[in-house]
Design a protein around this motif. Sequence first.
Motif, PDB file in Angstrom:
ATOM      1  N   GLU A 592       0.834  -1.206   0.000  1.00  0.00           N
ATOM      2  CA  GLU A 592       0.000   0.000   0.000  1.00  0.00           C
ATOM      3  C   GLU A 592       0.866   1.253   0.000  1.00  0.00           C
ATOM      4  OE1 GLU A 592      -2.401  -0.576   3.412  1.00  0.00           O
ATOM      5  OE2 GLU A 592      -3.801  -1.983   2.429  1.00  0.00           O
ATOM      6  N   ASP A 597       0.171  -2.246  -7.803  1.00  0.00           N
ATOM      7  CA  ASP A 597      -1.045  -2.472  -8.585  1.00  0.00           C
ATOM      8  C   ASP A 597      -1.936  -3.488  -7.877  1.00  0.00           C
ATOM      9  OD1 ASP A 597      -0.270  -5.200  -9.379  1.00  0.00           O
ATOM     10  OD2 ASP A 597       1.156  -4.233 -10.716  1.00  0.00           O
ATOM     11  N   ASP A 598      -3.193  -3.540  -8.310  1.00  0.00           N
ATOM     12  CA  ASP A 598      -4.193  -4.376  -7.647  1.00  0.00           C
ATOM     13  C   ASP A 598      -3.860  -5.866  -7.736  1.00  0.00           C
ATOM     14  OD1 ASP A 598      -5.574  -2.115  -6.979  1.00  0.00           O
ATOM     15  OD2 ASP A 598      -7.111  -2.318  -8.535  1.00  0.00           O
ATOM     16  N   THR A 599      -3.276  -6.295  -8.837  1.00  0.00           N
ATOM     17  CA  THR A 599      -2.957  -7.718  -9.006  1.00  0.00           C
ATOM     18  C   THR A 599      -1.979  -8.194  -7.941  1.00  0.00           C
ATOM     19  OG1 THR A 599      -3.317  -7.524 -11.391  1.00  0.00           O
ATOM     20  CG2 THR A 599      -2.078  -9.442 -10.614  1.00  0.00           C
ATOM     21  N   ARG A 601      -1.335  -6.696  -5.009  1.00  0.00           N
ATOM     22  CA  ARG A 601      -1.947  -6.597  -3.682  1.00  0.00           C
ATOM     23  C   ARG A 601      -2.931  -7.744  -3.459  1.00  0.00           C
ATOM     24  NH1 ARG A 601      -4.742  -1.306  -3.987  1.00  0.00           N
ATOM     25  NH2 ARG A 601      -5.447  -1.809  -1.872  1.00  0.00           N
ATOM     26  N   ALA A 602      -3.661  -8.143  -4.513  1.00  0.00           N
ATOM     27  CA  ALA A 602      -4.588  -9.261  -4.379  1.00  0.00           C
ATOM     28  C   ALA A 602      -3.842 -10.542  -4.013  1.00  0.00           C
ATOM     29  CB  ALA A 602      -5.359  -9.447  -5.683  1.00  0.00           C
ATOM     30  N   GLU A 627     -11.055  -9.756   0.210  1.00  0.00           N
ATOM     31  CA  GLU A 627     -10.274  -8.608  -0.261  1.00  0.00           C
ATOM     32  C   GLU A 627      -9.498  -8.965  -1.529  1.00  0.00           C
ATOM     33  OE1 GLU A 627      -9.018  -4.708  -0.303  1.00  0.00           O
ATOM     34  OE2 GLU A 627     -10.489  -5.658   1.043  1.00  0.00           O
ATOM     35  N   LEU A 631     -10.030  -7.223  -5.320  1.00  0.00           N
ATOM     36  CA  LEU A 631      -8.960  -6.578  -6.083  1.00  0.00           C
ATOM     37  C   LEU A 631      -8.725  -7.247  -7.426  1.00  0.00           C
ATOM     38  CD1 LEU A 631      -6.429  -5.992  -3.153  1.00  0.00           C
ATOM     39  CD2 LEU A 631      -7.602  -4.204  -4.469  1.00  0.00           C
ATOM     40  N   ASP A 632      -8.891  -8.571  -7.477  1.00  0.00           N
ATOM     41  CA  ASP A 632      -8.648  -9.319  -8.711  1.00  0.00           C
ATOM     42  C   ASP A 632      -9.468 -10.600  -8.658  1.00  0.00           C
ATOM     43  OD1 ASP A 632      -7.733 -10.511 -11.000  1.00  0.00           O
ATOM     44  OD2 ASP A 632      -5.682 -10.830 -10.301  1.00  0.00           O
TER      45      ASP A 632
END
Length: 666
Positions: A592, A597-599, A601-602, A627, A631-632
Amino acid sequence: MTHRRYLILCTILWLVAGPWLLLPTQATALTVAALLVLLASRLGSRRWGGYGLRPTWMDGFVAVYLLLVALAYLVSPLPALSLPKFTAAIWGAFGYFLAQDWLETPQALRRFAVGLGLAGVGLALLGLVVVAWPTSAQVVDLRFLYRRLPQLGLVHRNEMAGLQLLLLPFVVAWWRWSPAGWRRWLALAGLSLFVVLLLFTQARAVLLSGVAMLAAWWLWGRLPLRRVGLAVLALLLVLVVGLGVVVSRPGAGYAQLLAIVSRLDAGSKTDLAAGSAGGTAAVQSDAIGSWTTRLELWRAAGQMLADYPALGAGLYTFYPVAKANYVFQVVGFDSDLRHAHNLWLQAGASFGWPGVLLFGLWWGLLLAALWQTGRAGNSRDWPPLARLWGVSLVGFLAYGLVDVVTLGHRTAVLVWLVLAGAAVIVRETRSLTRPGWALVLAPPLLLLLLLPFWPRNLAYIRLDRVQLAGSGHLPAAASLAGDSRRLGLRAFLEGDDAAALAAWQGDAAARADAGDAGDAGDAGDAAQFAQGRGFQAHRARDLATAERFYSLAVALGADNSQVYYWRGLVRLDLADPAGAAADLAQAVRAAEAEAADDTWRALLHFQWGRALAGQADWAAALAQANEAIALDGTPVRYYELLGDVLTALGDPAGAAAAYERAGAGP
């Protein structure tokens, strides 16, 4: 036995010995027997063949090269890795001497040139089957075509391109010298196939080498050697100074240089065009930036020349030794690039400064002799042949500035045969009869002059042998004095992590005092070094060692999502879900802060959920699974985790829905 029959017998013996020398680990006894038979065939030439050897001054350089090869093999920290290179170099050298025995006249050399052209076309046909074709777009997106070709992956496409550049002039000569009619058309078809495959490799170094070959073709023998020599020396001086700048560049400056070079990659490689800065995503893909990779490999090779100046780091052990001792920012931790991507730096990594000097004298004097032959006006036969061989070697050496086909490659027998033809031209025309044995003996003399550096060089090799092969004894700490990186490695290998941490903290302090702080790619960055070594151990499934390295990286200041993520996975595999959950929670917070990117973090949330599930903390695991999906929502395993958690929480309906999304039953 007549001379000709003896040569035929020696040729047959050489061909039969080839498989055992190119694959020496298959049958050790047969490999040794093949070496003895080849040696006997050379020593018995006068007794059984009725002729004596016809040495040239270039043979002295070959002998010195084989001496350095034997020495580098003896000190290699990875003998099993070096052995095939050692025996392949010997087989190639015997082929070189054998070809010299066959070739004596211009007519024989013309036939030999045609044979090399035919070998080039055969190489192109074989390349359709054995080349490792790219899976990424490269310069031009030809994946629709690559997918239709076999994918045996036995030869890298860049190695194939280097060999093709070496043989291209001979394929052209075959076409030009073919008589009119069907033979001319057959030669044209072979040349077309050859050029098409060369373009299919999409090796960008082909452009550089092609320009050098065209310039050599038009200029060969037309200018005085002195003028050409001064121009070449000036160019080499610029290249050497540029390399020195790359090796010694301060941290921030080196990072800027990487950014500039990465834009060159982005402008010439389709898969990198979307992001001009390269980055870790590109590093771990098949679309790795070629020029940024080379820059980092050249820098590591320069550092290796400083650390292993007398004896080198072992025969063709550049990349494992570099990964064990230096930091790579651009090159992925799991990459396997094998060599230094520069002919002279590769020689330096294997043989130290004597190898660099040997290659400079050997190739430089050979090209000078061919240039002089090209200027000879008293013969119609030799100057065209000198130009043909000279253009071939110029292309090969130009390619060697950015890539390598070493004399120890299994395919390098073609290089040895081309060298034999060049040596015959020099021998028969006496274009360079007095280079002086002092030049031939200069590399061994330099080896002796570097004798004061031998103990340090050998201490480093002993340390490498312990950490890479797990054999031998650690060198004394006194022999590593002043080198915090290797003192830390020695302490680590003794199991003293506290001493390793203290040594590497001293390394970081020394770097800061030198004004080189803040660059994660610099060789002095102990935190990234420990993180990289942890990844290597993790990849080798040495989980305990990987956890130790990751923990040292954290203690040294590595505060990024990757180091916590990988240590978390190691602790999961070591059945420590509580430690894994703490690491993965920290990885999420670091991601964070990095605005990842979301991938990515997922993935972190998913692994955190796995660790929490391992502790039977089902409510917290449910939150992390949800969560990750938010995110993905693409990966199947995220829904499988959600289904497992809901099953444990007593929600069969929710679990069934999750499994249905995953496409699997409970």
